[in-house]
Design a protein around this motif. Structure first.
Motif, PDB file in Angstrom:
ATOM      1  N   PRO A   1      -5.119  12.685   1.643  1.00 59.90           N
ATOM      2  CA  PRO A   1      -5.423  12.371   0.325  1.00 59.90           C
ATOM      3  C   PRO A   1      -6.026  14.026  -0.266  1.00 59.90           C
ATOM      4  O   PRO A   1      -6.629  13.772  -1.427  1.00 59.90           O
ATOM      5  CB  PRO A   1      -6.871  11.741   0.665  1.00 59.90           C
TER       6      PRO A   1
ATOM      7  N   THR B   1      -4.763   2.025  -8.951  1.00 60.14           N
ATOM      8  CA  THR B   1      -5.511   2.782  -7.805  1.00 60.14           C
ATOM      9  C   THR B   1      -6.713   2.057  -7.854  1.00 60.14           C
ATOM     10  O   THR B   1      -7.381   1.305  -8.769  1.00 60.14           O
ATOM     11  CB  THR B   1      -5.444   4.165  -8.040  1.00 60.14           C
TER      12      THR B   1
ATOM     13  N   GLU C   1       0.960   5.237   0.065  1.00 58.95           N
ATOM     14  CA  GLU C   1      -0.197   6.355   0.638  1.00 58.95           C
ATOM     15  C   GLU C   1       0.592   7.588   1.106  1.00 58.95           C
ATOM     16  O   GLU C   1       2.061   7.650   1.778  1.00 58.95           O
ATOM     17  CB  GLU C   1      -0.825   5.763   1.757  1.00 58.95           C
TER      18      GLU C   1
ATOM     19  N   PRO D   1      -3.597   9.843   7.254  1.00 54.88           N
ATOM     20  CA  PRO D   1      -3.599  10.079   5.865  1.00 54.88           C
ATOM     21  C   PRO D   1      -4.132  11.450   5.211  1.00 54.88           C
ATOM     22  O   PRO D   1      -4.934  12.517   6.038  1.00 54.88           O
ATOM     23  CB  PRO D   1      -4.938   9.030   5.244  1.00 54.88           C
TER      24      PRO D   1
ATOM     25  N   THR E   1       0.898  -1.279   0.018  1.00 55.50           N
ATOM     26  CA  THR E   1       0.056  -0.099   0.137  1.00 55.50           C
ATOM     27  C   THR E   1       0.745   1.390   0.003  1.00 55.50           C
ATOM     28  O   THR E   1       1.521   1.410   0.861  1.00 55.50           O
ATOM     29  CB  THR E   1      -1.014   0.095   1.355  1.00 55.50           C
TER      30      THR E   1
ATOM     31  N   ARG F   1      -3.794   7.498  -2.476  1.00 59.75           N
ATOM     32  CA  ARG F   1      -3.336   5.959  -2.465  1.00 59.75           C
ATOM     33  C   ARG F   1      -2.961   5.289  -3.699  1.00 59.75           C
ATOM     34  O   ARG F   1      -3.530   5.575  -4.667  1.00 59.75           O
ATOM     35  CB  ARG F   1      -4.198   5.244  -1.696  1.00 59.75           C
TER      36      ARG F   1
ATOM     37  N   THR G   1      -1.900   8.602  -8.048  1.00 57.71           N
ATOM     38  CA  THR G   1      -2.850   8.162  -6.849  1.00 57.71           C
ATOM     39  C   THR G   1      -4.147   8.465  -6.666  1.00 57.71           C
ATOM     40  O   THR G   1      -4.562   9.401  -7.527  1.00 57.71           O
ATOM     41  CB  THR G   1      -2.100   8.913  -5.653  1.00 57.71           C
TER      42      THR G   1
END
Length: 812
Positions: free
Chosen positions: A738, A759, A728, A736, A726, A779, A775
């Motif tokens: 994002p 992804t 990230e 996280p 993974t 991720r 990503t």
């Protein structure tokens, strides 16, 4: 006997024609099976398969492998077993036709003795084709395991060994075995069959020996009745497995010794309208996930670790059953379900004689269905995880007399092979009577079109609901349902209550349910004893049927000329779990509805779309993620959904209460808020009887660091093993981030290779066989396959940063 993996050292190339290939043809590529030859083909909005196949083209491929055949195999029997080839497999050994199998999902075995050359190298060649033959992404080629099977002339027929537990109580379990043995020698043989049962620790708990005399060319079945004291039962929460060993002995010829080991579980199944489904005498409601067979970035390649990982994640998400939609499940996944404790609903077909796609299984059904049913049951028989067989999904013929005839024929074929499990249907009320109601639907849609696309969708939903409970459906589907043990209904919760009165002996299963109505569907399931569970569409997102669960912001829609406007959509985007294995918000919502989670779950609709008109497809969930890190101006408005089974939820932002909202079952387990975005801590507090109880927090990420973590630090030097890495962006505390997406580059050093990179982005033109990708919500997933023992280093680069993770490959 030896059954050995036959997955290494293959090549694959496009199959054009024999004439072209003789002139040089196309280049071959070295591959390790299982392998999907379609996933690396270029996608196009003009691809013949279109949206159902995720815009991948069809094709024809040829696999080849060279292998040495010892001289001593002259006194053996040799066969190749294919766990699945998609599709229309044609098998040649030393350029001689050895056999074929049309269906892409059946396990089949071909004897190859007549074509072998002993004491030298032989060649096996397999051709496969796929073209506009399915409603979903199928992949292409030898996408499941292959095995080489070598047996003595007098041997156990290994795929015909059956172990059952017909009589079980706390004191003992009766274990009955039926072992088929054959003598392909030219002389009669007097043999001994020794059988034994071992528990999970390896201790022998029962055994037996039987003399067996076999004339030349004869075969027979040897039965034993064994007794296991105080049996440890197999179940979802305790998947305990015993092993059954059958050993063929000949005191005069020790080379004849032939041993086979199969695992099995001691468990009982019962159904009735009063108690529903009982496993080991306890009522179980099936919390089911429909799943397709692809493994996301791997395409259709059914690599054992990928199958195992899917079951691990589905079980962690609260599911206790999977439905293989709409095809016989892989042996690799069955093994994982046995070990991990996941119930299986195995389905035979998606079509019989009325086509869904121009070149689908309907072209083969009349000639092949009996062989494919036999293959499915033979594959499943000793797996305790398998509890249900389905004779077909949304079959058009279910609502006709001809469909009733076929329903009984298929069901009886299954029962002739296996009376220990139950049979169901998967009936779409609309498709069963479509010929009678399609005119009315067209009239209603013509009126709705003038009002807009949302009205069209609403009109269709209302019409389907009305058809579902209509008398015409009740009458037309009665015969097909009567052929099965359980009436399987797709999207028909409205029938649960009336069917209890109309058909007091009917047991019902929600074979497909819509994630948008999870709360209602589960409420109806719990309210009716004759309903044994439901299977959501879908548990895991999948390639093909693109955009089934998409959300469009209507001011973004544009009219385009040529091609398919759905391109470059790649996935259905309808799964609780995305194609990389990450749980989406609807998964946590479902866990709460099932009563398996008490902590509230915070989902934030993407603030950049606040206030815009949303068009959500029928299987769409909210376009939300669980994050409080957004690249929008401070003070921007944001819609919040808090999933919770408590009476109320209070939302607190940076220590300031934003009020309480009702939640719980009466409010579909959702509290909604409309607030301003301010970085910090967003806390949801559950209130039960006016008392604060559980709470959850979303924290704004403080920075952005690239990370890479493998799912396991050690893997095996085995072509069936994989490491899932993974990738990230997160802050130094692990929160996280994002807020934006970036291009990443992946390099694999050491004894491994990058099998796939991708992804969960549902609409993308990026490839899974590249070393870079963009990503999605911060991720990505890299999948690494071992090539030897040692240490693999996976290095990821992005935005001037580097992240590394190490994986040790152990010698098997």
């Amino acid at each position: 006997m030896t059954v050995t993996p036959f997955n290494d050292d293959w090549t694959v190339r496009p199959k054009i024609s024999g004439f072209v290939n003789l002139m040089g043809g196309s280049e071959s590529t070295d591959v390790t099976l299982p392998h999907d030859a379609m996933i690396t083909l270029p996608r196009s909005e003009h691809a013949s398969g279109g949206a159902p196949s995720a815009f991948f083209p069809g094709g024809e491929v040829e696999y080849s492998k060279r292998f040495y055949v010892p001289t001593e195999w002259r006194a053996r029997r040799v066969a190749l077993q294919f766990d699945g080839v998609y599709r229309d497999a044609m098998v040649y050994v030393n350029d001689e036709f050895a056999g074929q199998w049309r269906y892409g999902y059946s396990v089949f075995r071909l004897p190859v003795d007549a074509h072998l050359r002993y004491g030298t190298v032989n060649t096996v060649r397999v051709e496969a084709r796929a073209h506009r033959d399915s409603r979903w992404y199928t992949g292409l080629g030898i996408y499941r395991d292959v095995h080489l099977v070598v047996t003595p002339l007098a041997h156990i027929i290994d795929n015909a060994v059956r172990v059952t537990t017909p009589d079980v109580d706390a004191e003992r379990a009766v274990v009955e075995s039926a072992v088929q043995v054959a003598n392909e020698d030219v002389i009669s043989r007097r043999l001994t069959l020794a059988v034994e049962i071992r528990d999970a620790s390896g201790a022998v708990v029962a055994d037996d020996r039987t003399p067996v005399t076999l004339r030349p060319g004869a075969a027979t079945t040897v039965r034993s009745r064994l007794y296991v004291d105080e049996p440890h039962r197999w179940g979802v929460d305790d998947p305990y497995l015993y092993s059954f060993t059958a050993r063929m002995l000949d005191e005069e010829d020790p080379a004849t010794e032939h041993e086979l080991v199969v695992s099995f579980g001691v468990r009982t199944l019962r159904i009735d309208p009063r108690h529903g489904l009982r496993i080991n005498d306890e009522t179980v409601k099936l919390r089911g996930a429909c799943i397709h067979h692809d493994n996301g970035p791997l395409g259709a390649a059914t690599i054992r670790r990928a199958e195992e990982r899917r079951i691990e994640i589905l079980k962690e998400a609260g599911f206790n059953a999977v439905r293989s939609s709409h095809y016989p499940i892989s042996p690799a996944m069955l093994d994982a379900c046995d070990r991990l404790g996941m119930l299986v609903f195995d389905e035979a077909f998606d079509a019989w004689t009325e086509m869904n796609q121009p070149f689908d299984y309907t072209l083969d059904f009349p000639e092949w269905w009996e062989r494919d049913i036999d293959a499915m049951v033979r594959k499943d028989f000793n797996h305790p995880s398998v509890i249900l067989y389905s004779i077909g999904n949304e079959i058009h013929e279910y609502g006709s007399g001809a469909g009733g005839i076929l329903s009984r024929e298929i069901a009886e074929r299954i029962r002739a092979n296996d009376e220990t499990r139950f049979i169901t249907t998967a009936v779409s009320s609309f498709w069963a009577v479509a010929g009678e109601v399609i005119g009315e639907l067209k009239d209603r849609l013509d009126t709705a079109v003038a009002r807009g696309v949302n009205d069209v969708m609403n009109e269709m939903t209302e019409f389907f609901d009305a058809v579902t409970v209509s008398d015409v459906v009740t009458v037309r589907t009665a015969e097909s349902h009567a052929a099965a043990d359980i009436a399987g209904l797709n999207y028909a919760e409205a029938r649960y209550a009336p069917d209890a009165a109309r058909f007091p002996n009917r047991v019902v299963l929600g074979t497909e349910t819509n994630p948008r109505v999870t709360a209602m569907s589960w409420r109806e399931t719990l309210a009716h004893d004759h309903v044994i569970g439901g299977f959501t569409w879908t548990g895991w997102d999948y390639l093909g049927e693109v955009g089934l669960g998409r959300t469009d912001y209507t001011d973004d829609l544009e009219v385009r000329g040529g091609g398919d406007p759905a391109f470059p959509w790649l996935t259905a985007w309808a799964g609780d779990i995305d194609i990389t294995g990450m749980r989406r918000p609807q998964s946590f919502y479902r866990e709460i509805v099932y009563g398996l989670r008490r902590d509230p779950y915070i989902a934030v609709l993407r603030p950049e779309h606040y206030g815009r008109r949303r068009l959500e497809m029928q299987w769409a969930w909210s376009d939300a993620i669980s994050s409080w890190t957004w690249d929008v101006p401070v003070g921007s408005r944001a819609e919040i959904e808090v999933y919770c089974d408590a009476d109320e939820v209070e939302l607190i932002l940076n220590g300031e209460s934003l009020g309480r909202r009702p939640a719980g079952a009466e409010n579909d387990f959702t509290a909604r808020f409309d607030i301003e975005y301010h970085p910090g801590d967003l806390v949801a507090v559950a209130y039960r009887d006016q008392v604060a109880s559980e709470r959850s927090t979303l924290t704004t990420a403080q920075g952005r660091v690239l990370t890479a973590h493998a799912d396991r630090e050690q893997i095996r030097n085995d072509s069936g093993d994989l490491a899932f890495v993974t990738i990230e962006f997160a802050d130094p505390a692990g929160v996280p981030n994002p807020s934006r997406d970036s291009s990443i580059e992946v390099r694999v050093d050491g004894p491994g290779r990058l099998q796939a990179l991708g992804t969960a982005r549902p609409a993308t033109a990026e490839r899974f066989d590249a070393t870079s990708c963009t990503t999605f919500d911060g991720r990505a997933l890299a999948i690494v396959r071992p090539t030897g023992p040692g240490e693999i280093i996976v290095t990821v680069g992005a935005e001037g940063e580097t992240a590394r993770t190490a994986i040790t490959v152990l010698e098997t």
